[in-house]
Design a protein around this motif. Structure first.
Motif, PDB file in Angstrom:
ATOM      1  N   ARG A 129       0.832  -1.219   0.000  1.00  0.00           N
ATOM      2  CA  ARG A 129       0.000   0.000   0.000  1.00  0.00           C
ATOM      3  C   ARG A 129       0.864   1.266   0.000  1.00  0.00           C
ATOM      4  NH1 ARG A 129      -5.436  -0.980  -1.110  1.00  0.00           N
ATOM      5  NH2 ARG A 129      -6.214  -2.725   0.099  1.00  0.00           N
ATOM      6  N   ALA A 130       1.945   1.242   0.796  1.00  0.00           N
ATOM      7  CA  ALA A 130       2.829   2.408   0.911  1.00  0.00           C
ATOM      8  C   ALA A 130       3.524   2.701  -0.420  1.00  0.00           C
ATOM      9  CB  ALA A 130       3.865   2.177   2.006  1.00  0.00           C
ATOM     10  N   LYS A 131       3.880   1.631  -1.129  1.00  0.00           N
ATOM     11  CA  LYS A 131       4.555   1.795  -2.423  1.00  0.00           C
ATOM     12  C   LYS A 131       3.655   2.550  -3.404  1.00  0.00           C
ATOM     13  CE  LYS A 131       6.924  -0.869  -6.009  1.00  0.00           C
ATOM     14  NZ  LYS A 131       7.127  -2.237  -6.561  1.00  0.00           N
ATOM     15  N   ASP A 132       2.372   2.192  -3.420  1.00  0.00           N
ATOM     16  CA  ASP A 132       1.420   2.863  -4.317  1.00  0.00           C
ATOM     17  C   ASP A 132       1.323   4.357  -4.017  1.00  0.00           C
ATOM     18  OD1 ASP A 132       0.855   0.452  -5.502  1.00  0.00           O
ATOM     19  OD2 ASP A 132      -0.939   0.065  -4.303  1.00  0.00           O
ATOM     20  N   LEU A 133       1.478   4.710  -2.734  1.00  0.00           N
ATOM     21  CA  LEU A 133       1.343   6.105  -2.316  1.00  0.00           C
ATOM     22  C   LEU A 133       2.691   6.832  -2.244  1.00  0.00           C
ATOM     23  CD1 LEU A 133      -1.296   5.470   0.481  1.00  0.00           C
ATOM     24  CD2 LEU A 133      -1.656   6.954  -1.493  1.00  0.00           C
ATOM     25  N   LYS A 134       3.736   6.143  -2.732  1.00  0.00           N
ATOM     26  CA  LYS A 134       5.101   6.697  -2.696  1.00  0.00           C
ATOM     27  C   LYS A 134       5.517   7.096  -1.277  1.00  0.00           C
ATOM     28  CE  LYS A 134       5.588   8.116  -7.527  1.00  0.00           C
ATOM     29  NZ  LYS A 134       4.488   7.327  -8.072  1.00  0.00           N
ATOM     30  N   ILE A 135       5.161   6.243  -0.335  1.00  0.00           N
ATOM     31  CA  ILE A 135       5.594   6.428   1.059  1.00  0.00           C
ATOM     32  C   ILE A 135       6.797   5.520   1.273  1.00  0.00           C
ATOM     33  CG2 ILE A 135       4.969   5.965   3.471  1.00  0.00           C
ATOM     34  CD1 ILE A 135       2.088   6.746   2.727  1.00  0.00           C
ATOM     35  N   ASP A 136       7.951   6.115   1.598  1.00  0.00           N
ATOM     36  CA  ASP A 136       9.156   5.286   1.704  1.00  0.00           C
ATOM     37  C   ASP A 136       9.271   4.642   3.086  1.00  0.00           C
ATOM     38  OD1 ASP A 136      10.216   7.237   3.433  1.00  0.00           O
ATOM     39  OD2 ASP A 136      11.198   8.309   1.794  1.00  0.00           O
ATOM     40  N   ALA A 137      10.222   3.714   3.197  1.00  0.00           N
ATOM     41  CA  ALA A 137      10.404   2.933   4.429  1.00  0.00           C
ATOM     42  C   ALA A 137      10.712   3.837   5.622  1.00  0.00           C
ATOM     43  CB  ALA A 137      11.515   1.899   4.232  1.00  0.00           C
ATOM     44  N   ASP A 138      11.421   4.944   5.367  1.00  0.00           N
ATOM     45  CA  ASP A 138      11.781   5.869   6.450  1.00  0.00           C
ATOM     46  C   ASP A 138      10.524   6.493   7.076  1.00  0.00           C
ATOM     47  OD1 ASP A 138      13.574   7.587   8.027  1.00  0.00           O
ATOM     48  OD2 ASP A 138      12.802   9.202   6.754  1.00  0.00           O
ATOM     49  N   MET A 139       9.561   6.856   6.218  1.00  0.00           N
ATOM     50  CA  MET A 139       8.307   7.434   6.727  1.00  0.00           C
ATOM     51  C   MET A 139       7.551   6.429   7.601  1.00  0.00           C
ATOM     52  SD  MET A 139       6.488   9.724   3.771  1.00  0.00           S
ATOM     53  CE  MET A 139       4.873   9.800   4.524  1.00  0.00           C
ATOM     54  N   LEU A 140       7.605   5.172   7.216  1.00  0.00           N
ATOM     55  CA  LEU A 140       6.898   4.138   7.989  1.00  0.00           C
ATOM     56  C   LEU A 140       7.520   3.932   9.367  1.00  0.00           C
ATOM     57  CD1 LEU A 140       6.257   1.455   5.209  1.00  0.00           C
ATOM     58  CD2 LEU A 140       4.549   2.905   6.322  1.00  0.00           C
ATOM     59  N   LYS A 141       8.809   4.214   9.468  1.00  0.00           N
ATOM     60  CA  LYS A 141       9.529   3.979  10.737  1.00  0.00           C
ATOM     61  C   LYS A 141       9.402   5.161  11.698  1.00  0.00           C
ATOM     62  CE  LYS A 141      13.048   1.042   8.581  1.00  0.00           C
ATOM     63  NZ  LYS A 141      14.388   1.100   7.971  1.00  0.00           N
ATOM     64  N   ARG A 142       9.092   6.337  11.152  1.00  0.00           N
ATOM     65  CA  ARG A 142       9.053   7.533  11.994  1.00  0.00           C
ATOM     66  C   ARG A 142       7.798   7.572  12.862  1.00  0.00           C
ATOM     67  NH1 ARG A 142      10.128  11.511   7.095  1.00  0.00           N
ATOM     68  NH2 ARG A 142       9.394  13.186   8.455  1.00  0.00           N
ATOM     69  N   PRO A 143       7.810   8.408  13.933  1.00  0.00           N
ATOM     70  CA  PRO A 143       6.582   8.585  14.724  1.00  0.00           C
ATOM     71  C   PRO A 143       5.478   9.173  13.851  1.00  0.00           C
ATOM     72  CG  PRO A 143       8.485   9.485  15.886  1.00  0.00           C
ATOM     73  CD  PRO A 143       8.950   9.158  14.497  1.00  0.00           C
ATOM     74  N   VAL A 144       4.225   8.921  14.190  1.00  0.00           N
ATOM     75  CA  VAL A 144       3.081   9.287  13.352  1.00  0.00           C
ATOM     76  C   VAL A 144       3.067  10.784  13.041  1.00  0.00           C
ATOM     77  CG1 VAL A 144       0.565   9.278  13.148  1.00  0.00           C
ATOM     78  CG2 VAL A 144       1.718   7.401  14.328  1.00  0.00           C
ATOM     79  N   ASN A 145       3.273  11.111  11.755  1.00  0.00           N
ATOM     80  CA  ASN A 145       3.181  12.482  11.225  1.00  0.00           C
ATOM     81  C   ASN A 145       4.234  13.455  11.746  1.00  0.00           C
ATOM     82  OD1 ASN A 145       0.946  11.869   9.599  1.00  0.00           O
ATOM     83  ND2 ASN A 145      -0.495  12.322  11.237  1.00  0.00           N
ATOM     84  N   VAL A 146       5.140  13.003  12.614  1.00  0.00           N
ATOM     85  CA  VAL A 146       6.115  13.928  13.199  1.00  0.00           C
ATOM     86  C   VAL A 146       7.160  14.314  12.149  1.00  0.00           C
ATOM     87  CG1 VAL A 146       7.919  14.232  14.946  1.00  0.00           C
ATOM     88  CG2 VAL A 146       5.782  13.074  15.539  1.00  0.00           C
ATOM     89  N   GLY A 147       7.242  15.617  11.881  1.00  0.00           N
ATOM     90  CA  GLY A 147       8.185  16.107  10.893  1.00  0.00           C
ATOM     91  C   GLY A 147       7.747  15.887   9.463  1.00  0.00           C
ATOM     92  N   PHE A 148       6.511  15.407   9.261  1.00  0.00           N
ATOM     93  CA  PHE A 148       6.008  15.168   7.916  1.00  0.00           C
ATOM     94  C   PHE A 148       5.592  16.495   7.268  1.00  0.00           C
ATOM     95  CE2 PHE A 148       4.360  10.491   8.085  1.00  0.00           C
ATOM     96  CZ  PHE A 148       5.512  10.097   8.746  1.00  0.00           C
ATOM     97  N   SER A 149       5.750  16.596   5.970  1.00  0.00           N
ATOM     98  CA  SER A 149       5.207  17.739   5.251  1.00  0.00           C
ATOM     99  C   SER A 149       3.689  17.575   5.160  1.00  0.00           C
ATOM    100  CB  SER A 149       5.788  17.795   3.832  1.00  0.00           C
ATOM    101  OG  SER A 149       5.282  16.702   3.067  1.00  0.00           O
ATOM    102  N   GLY A 150       3.006  18.634   4.688  1.00  0.00           N
ATOM    103  CA  GLY A 150       1.549  18.548   4.548  1.00  0.00           C
ATOM    104  C   GLY A 150       1.132  17.397   3.644  1.00  0.00           C
ATOM    105  N   GLY A 151       1.834  17.261   2.524  1.00  0.00           N
ATOM    106  CA  GLY A 151       1.517  16.191   1.580  1.00  0.00           C
ATOM    107  C   GLY A 151       1.776  14.811   2.165  1.00  0.00           C
ATOM    108  N   GLU A 152       2.864  14.671   2.925  1.00  0.00           N
ATOM    109  CA  GLU A 152       3.191  13.378   3.560  1.00  0.00           C
ATOM    110  C   GLU A 152       2.127  12.993   4.589  1.00  0.00           C
ATOM    111  OE1 GLU A 152       8.070  13.248   3.290  1.00  0.00           O
ATOM    112  OE2 GLU A 152       7.135  14.282   4.967  1.00  0.00           O
ATOM    113  N   LYS A 153       1.644  13.987   5.339  1.00  0.00           N
ATOM    114  CA  LYS A 153       0.596  13.699   6.335  1.00  0.00           C
ATOM    115  C   LYS A 153      -0.672  13.183   5.662  1.00  0.00           C
ATOM    116  CE  LYS A 153       2.022  16.929   9.980  1.00  0.00           C
ATOM    117  NZ  LYS A 153       1.688  18.143  10.736  1.00  0.00           N
ATOM    118  N   LYS A 154      -1.044  13.822   4.539  1.00  0.00           N
ATOM    119  CA  LYS A 154      -2.268  13.412   3.842  1.00  0.00           C
ATOM    120  C   LYS A 154      -2.099  12.023   3.219  1.00  0.00           C
ATOM    121  CE  LYS A 154      -4.378  17.136   4.985  1.00  0.00           C
ATOM    122  NZ  LYS A 154      -4.991  18.196   4.232  1.00  0.00           N
TER     123      LYS A 154
END
Length: 251
Positions: A129-154
Protein backbone atom coordinates in the motif's frame (compact mmCIF):
# COMPACT_ATOMS: atom_id res chain seq x y z
CA UNK A 1 -24.72 3.29 3.48
CA UNK A 2 -25.08 6.64 5.28
CA UNK A 3 -28.45 8.13 6.18
CA UNK A 4 -28.66 11.56 7.85
CA UNK A 5 -32.08 12.94 8.70
CA UNK A 6 -32.81 16.45 9.99
CA UNK A 7 -29.49 16.56 11.88
CA UNK A 8 -29.26 19.63 14.10
CA UNK A 9 -26.15 20.28 16.18
CA UNK A 10 -24.97 22.90 18.68
CA UNK A 11 -21.43 23.86 19.57
CA UNK A 12 -21.53 23.25 23.33
CA UNK A 13 -18.91 25.85 24.31
CA UNK A 14 -20.74 28.75 22.71
CA UNK A 15 -24.27 27.34 22.78
CA UNK A 16 -24.33 28.10 19.06
CA UNK A 17 -26.45 26.21 16.52
CA UNK A 18 -24.17 25.05 13.66
CA UNK A 19 -26.19 22.39 11.80
CA UNK A 20 -29.83 23.26 11.26
CA UNK A 21 -31.52 20.19 9.83
CA UNK A 22 -29.08 18.39 7.49
CA UNK A 23 -30.54 15.67 5.26
CA UNK A 24 -28.20 13.44 3.30
CA UNK A 25 -28.42 9.92 1.89
CA UNK A 26 -25.39 8.14 0.41
CA UNK A 27 -25.76 4.72 -1.21
CA UNK A 28 -23.08 2.02 -1.20
CA UNK A 29 -20.41 2.70 -3.81
CA UNK A 30 -21.28 6.38 -4.26
CA UNK A 31 -18.98 9.38 -3.94
CA UNK A 32 -20.66 12.57 -2.70
CA UNK A 33 -18.97 15.96 -2.41
CA UNK A 34 -20.00 18.79 -0.10
CA UNK A 35 -18.97 22.35 -0.96
CA UNK A 36 -19.94 25.60 0.69
CA UNK A 37 -18.72 28.93 2.08
CA UNK A 38 -16.59 29.07 5.25
CA UNK A 39 -18.68 28.60 8.38
CA UNK A 40 -21.47 26.70 6.63
CA UNK A 41 -21.03 23.61 8.84
CA UNK A 42 -19.10 21.24 6.55
CA UNK A 43 -16.36 20.26 9.01
CA UNK A 44 -18.84 20.18 11.90
CA UNK A 45 -20.78 17.52 10.01
CA UNK A 46 -17.64 15.38 9.68
CA UNK A 47 -16.79 15.81 13.38
CA UNK A 48 -20.29 14.90 14.55
CA UNK A 49 -20.33 11.78 12.38
CA UNK A 50 -17.00 10.63 13.83
CA UNK A 51 -17.94 11.40 17.45
CA UNK A 52 -15.74 14.37 18.33
CA UNK A 53 -16.41 15.94 21.74
CA UNK A 54 -17.81 19.44 22.09
CA UNK A 55 -20.91 19.04 19.94
CA UNK A 56 -24.46 18.45 21.12
CA UNK A 57 -27.01 16.83 18.79
CA UNK A 58 -30.30 18.64 19.37
CA UNK A 59 -32.38 16.82 16.76
CA UNK A 60 -32.24 14.25 13.98
CA UNK A 61 -30.33 11.04 13.34
CA UNK A 62 -27.33 9.57 11.51
CA UNK A 63 -26.97 5.88 10.72
CA UNK A 64 -24.40 3.69 8.97
CA UNK A 65 -25.96 0.69 7.24
CA UNK A 66 -28.98 1.05 9.51
CA UNK A 67 -27.00 1.29 12.78
CA UNK A 68 -27.43 4.52 14.79
CA UNK A 69 -24.04 6.24 14.90
CA UNK A 70 -24.82 8.95 17.42
CA UNK A 71 -25.11 6.61 20.41
CA UNK A 72 -21.72 4.98 19.74
CA UNK A 73 -18.24 5.86 20.99
CA UNK A 74 -15.78 7.05 18.31
CA UNK A 75 -13.89 3.73 18.34
CA UNK A 76 -17.18 1.84 17.91
CA UNK A 77 -18.05 3.98 14.90
CA UNK A 78 -14.60 3.26 13.46
CA UNK A 79 -15.00 -0.51 13.96
CA UNK A 80 -18.39 -0.26 12.27
CA UNK A 81 -16.59 1.06 9.20
CA UNK A 82 -16.49 4.88 9.49
CA UNK A 83 -13.23 6.69 8.72
CA UNK A 84 -12.42 10.40 8.98
CA UNK A 85 -9.42 11.95 7.22
CA UNK A 86 -8.65 15.23 8.97
CA UNK A 87 -7.99 18.59 7.40
CA UNK A 88 -4.99 18.91 9.74
CA UNK A 89 -3.71 15.44 10.76
CA UNK A 90 -2.20 15.48 14.24
CA UNK A 91 1.34 14.47 15.16
CA UNK A 92 1.76 11.67 17.71
CA UNK A 93 5.34 11.84 19.08
CA UNK A 94 6.74 8.60 20.49
CA UNK A 95 4.36 6.30 18.57
CA UNK A 96 5.87 4.62 15.53
CA UNK A 97 3.83 4.74 12.33
CA UNK A 98 3.93 0.95 11.85
CA UNK A 99 3.01 0.30 15.48
CA UNK A 100 0.12 2.74 15.23
CA UNK A 101 -1.18 1.16 12.02
CA UNK A 102 -0.95 -2.45 13.17
CA UNK A 103 -2.54 -1.62 16.54
CA UNK A 104 -5.41 0.21 14.81
CA UNK A 105 -6.01 -2.60 12.29
CA UNK A 106 -6.01 -5.33 14.94
CA UNK A 107 -8.09 -3.32 17.43
CA UNK A 108 -10.81 -3.03 14.81
CA UNK A 109 -10.52 -6.71 13.86
CA UNK A 110 -10.86 -7.69 17.50
CA UNK A 111 -13.97 -5.52 17.92
CA UNK A 112 -15.49 -7.25 14.88
CA UNK A 113 -14.55 -10.72 16.24
CA UNK A 114 -12.09 -11.26 13.40
CA UNK A 115 -8.63 -12.87 13.79
CA UNK A 116 -5.72 -10.46 14.21
CA UNK A 117 -3.43 -9.83 11.25
CA UNK A 118 -0.05 -11.54 11.73
CA UNK A 119 3.13 -9.45 11.68
CA UNK A 120 4.19 -11.01 8.36
CA UNK A 121 0.84 -10.42 6.64
CA UNK A 122 0.67 -6.87 7.98
CA UNK A 123 4.18 -6.06 6.76
CA UNK A 124 3.45 -7.42 3.28
CA UNK A 125 0.19 -5.47 3.03
CA UNK A 126 1.51 -2.16 4.40
CA UNK A 127 4.57 -2.20 2.13
CA UNK A 128 2.42 -2.78 -0.96
CA UNK A 129 0.00 0.00 0.00
CA UNK A 130 2.83 2.41 0.91
CA UNK A 131 4.56 1.80 -2.42
CA UNK A 132 1.42 2.86 -4.32
CA UNK A 133 1.34 6.10 -2.32
CA UNK A 134 5.10 6.70 -2.70
CA UNK A 135 5.59 6.43 1.06
CA UNK A 136 9.16 5.29 1.70
CA UNK A 137 10.40 2.93 4.43
CA UNK A 138 11.78 5.87 6.45
CA UNK A 139 8.31 7.43 6.73
CA UNK A 140 6.90 4.14 7.99
CA UNK A 141 9.53 3.98 10.74
CA UNK A 142 9.05 7.53 11.99
CA UNK A 143 6.58 8.58 14.72
CA UNK A 144 3.08 9.29 13.35
CA UNK A 145 3.18 12.48 11.22
CA UNK A 146 6.11 13.93 13.20
CA UNK A 147 8.19 16.11 10.89
CA UNK A 148 6.01 15.17 7.92
CA UNK A 149 5.21 17.74 5.25
CA UNK A 150 1.55 18.55 4.55
CA UNK A 151 1.52 16.19 1.58
CA UNK A 152 3.19 13.38 3.56
CA UNK A 153 0.60 13.70 6.33
CA UNK A 154 -2.27 13.41 3.84
CA UNK A 155 -0.66 10.43 2.09
CA UNK A 156 -0.17 8.80 5.48
CA UNK A 157 -3.90 9.21 6.18
CA UNK A 158 -4.79 7.57 2.87
CA UNK A 159 -2.44 4.73 3.87
CA UNK A 160 -4.35 4.40 7.16
CA UNK A 161 -7.60 4.33 5.20
CA UNK A 162 -6.26 1.67 2.85
CA UNK A 163 -5.15 -0.54 5.76
CA UNK A 164 -8.38 -0.13 7.76
CA UNK A 165 -10.59 -0.69 4.68
CA UNK A 166 -13.60 1.30 6.00
CA UNK A 167 -17.06 1.25 4.43
CA UNK A 168 -17.74 4.98 4.76
CA UNK A 169 -14.83 7.39 4.21
CA UNK A 170 -15.24 11.04 5.16
CA UNK A 171 -12.50 13.30 3.77
CA UNK A 172 -12.46 16.72 5.44
CA UNK A 173 -10.67 19.12 3.08
CA UNK A 174 -8.01 16.56 2.22
CA UNK A 175 -6.75 18.93 -0.51
CA UNK A 176 -5.92 21.63 2.05
CA UNK A 177 -2.26 22.65 1.77
CA UNK A 178 -1.40 20.22 -1.05
CA UNK A 179 0.52 21.08 -4.17
CA UNK A 180 -0.61 19.68 -7.53
CA UNK A 181 1.60 16.57 -7.41
CA UNK A 182 0.65 15.69 -3.83
CA UNK A 183 -3.03 16.16 -4.61
CA UNK A 184 -2.80 13.80 -7.58
CA UNK A 185 -1.06 11.17 -5.42
CA UNK A 186 -3.69 11.46 -2.69
CA UNK A 187 -6.51 11.38 -5.25
CA UNK A 188 -5.05 8.29 -6.95
CA UNK A 189 -4.92 6.61 -3.52
CA UNK A 190 -8.59 7.46 -2.91
CA UNK A 191 -9.65 6.34 -6.40
CA UNK A 192 -7.87 3.00 -5.91
CA UNK A 193 -10.15 2.37 -2.90
CA UNK A 194 -13.40 3.11 -4.73
CA UNK A 195 -15.59 0.03 -4.80
CA UNK A 196 -19.24 -1.06 -4.80
CA UNK A 197 -19.14 -1.65 -1.05
CA UNK A 198 -17.39 1.58 -0.05
CA UNK A 199 -18.76 5.14 -0.09
CA UNK A 200 -17.06 8.52 0.18
CA UNK A 201 -18.10 11.93 1.48
CA UNK A 202 -15.59 14.49 0.19
CA UNK A 203 -15.67 17.91 1.85
CA UNK A 204 -13.83 20.51 -0.21
CA UNK A 205 -13.70 24.16 -1.23
CA UNK A 206 -12.26 23.55 -4.65
CA UNK A 207 -13.19 22.01 -7.97
CA UNK A 208 -9.53 21.01 -8.51
CA UNK A 209 -9.87 18.03 -6.13
CA UNK A 210 -13.06 16.96 -7.88
CA UNK A 211 -11.18 16.94 -11.20
CA UNK A 212 -9.33 13.93 -9.76
CA UNK A 213 -11.94 12.37 -7.45
CA UNK A 214 -15.01 12.51 -9.66
CA UNK A 215 -18.17 12.64 -7.49
CA UNK A 216 -21.54 11.13 -8.32
CA UNK A 217 -23.40 13.86 -6.45
CA UNK A 218 -22.40 17.39 -5.36
CA UNK A 219 -24.13 19.18 -2.47
CA UNK A 220 -23.93 22.86 -1.59
CA UNK A 221 -24.06 23.63 2.12
CA UNK A 222 -24.90 27.05 3.56
CA UNK A 223 -25.87 28.20 7.04
CA UNK A 224 -26.02 24.69 8.47
CA UNK A 225 -28.14 23.09 5.75
CA UNK A 226 -27.72 21.42 2.38
CA UNK A 227 -29.41 23.95 0.10
CA UNK A 228 -28.84 22.43 -3.33
CA UNK A 229 -27.76 19.08 -4.80
CA UNK A 230 -26.84 18.08 -8.32
CA UNK A 231 -24.26 16.36 -10.50
CA UNK A 232 -20.57 17.23 -10.99
CA UNK A 233 -21.62 20.25 -13.07
CA UNK A 234 -22.74 21.95 -9.83
CA UNK A 235 -19.12 22.08 -8.65
CA UNK A 236 -18.10 23.65 -11.97
CA UNK A 237 -20.82 26.28 -11.54
CA UNK A 238 -19.39 27.19 -8.13
CA UNK A 239 -15.87 27.30 -9.56
CA UNK A 240 -16.91 29.76 -12.26
CA UNK A 241 -19.51 31.89 -10.44
CA UNK A 242 -18.91 31.43 -6.69
CA UNK A 243 -21.76 30.78 -4.26
CA UNK A 244 -23.67 34.08 -4.56
CA UNK A 245 -25.98 33.02 -7.42
CA UNK A 246 -26.85 29.69 -5.80
CA UNK A 247 -27.52 31.28 -2.41
CA UNK A 248 -29.70 33.95 -4.00
CA UNK A 249 -31.61 31.28 -5.93
CA UNK A 250 -32.43 29.21 -2.82
CA UNK A 251 -33.04 32.17 -0.49
Amino acid sequence: MLEIKNLSVKLEEEDKQILKGVNLSINAGEVHAIMGPNGSGKSTLSYVLSGKDGYSVTDGSASLEGTDLLDLEPEERAALGLFLAFQYPVEIPGVGNMTFLRTAVNAQRKQRDEPEMSAADFLKEVRARAKDLKIDADMLKRPVNVGFSGGEKKRNEILQMAMLAPKMCVLDETDSGLDVDAMKLVSDGVNALRSEGRSFLVITHYQRLLDHIKPDVVHIMADGRIVKSGGPELALEVEHNGYADILAEVA
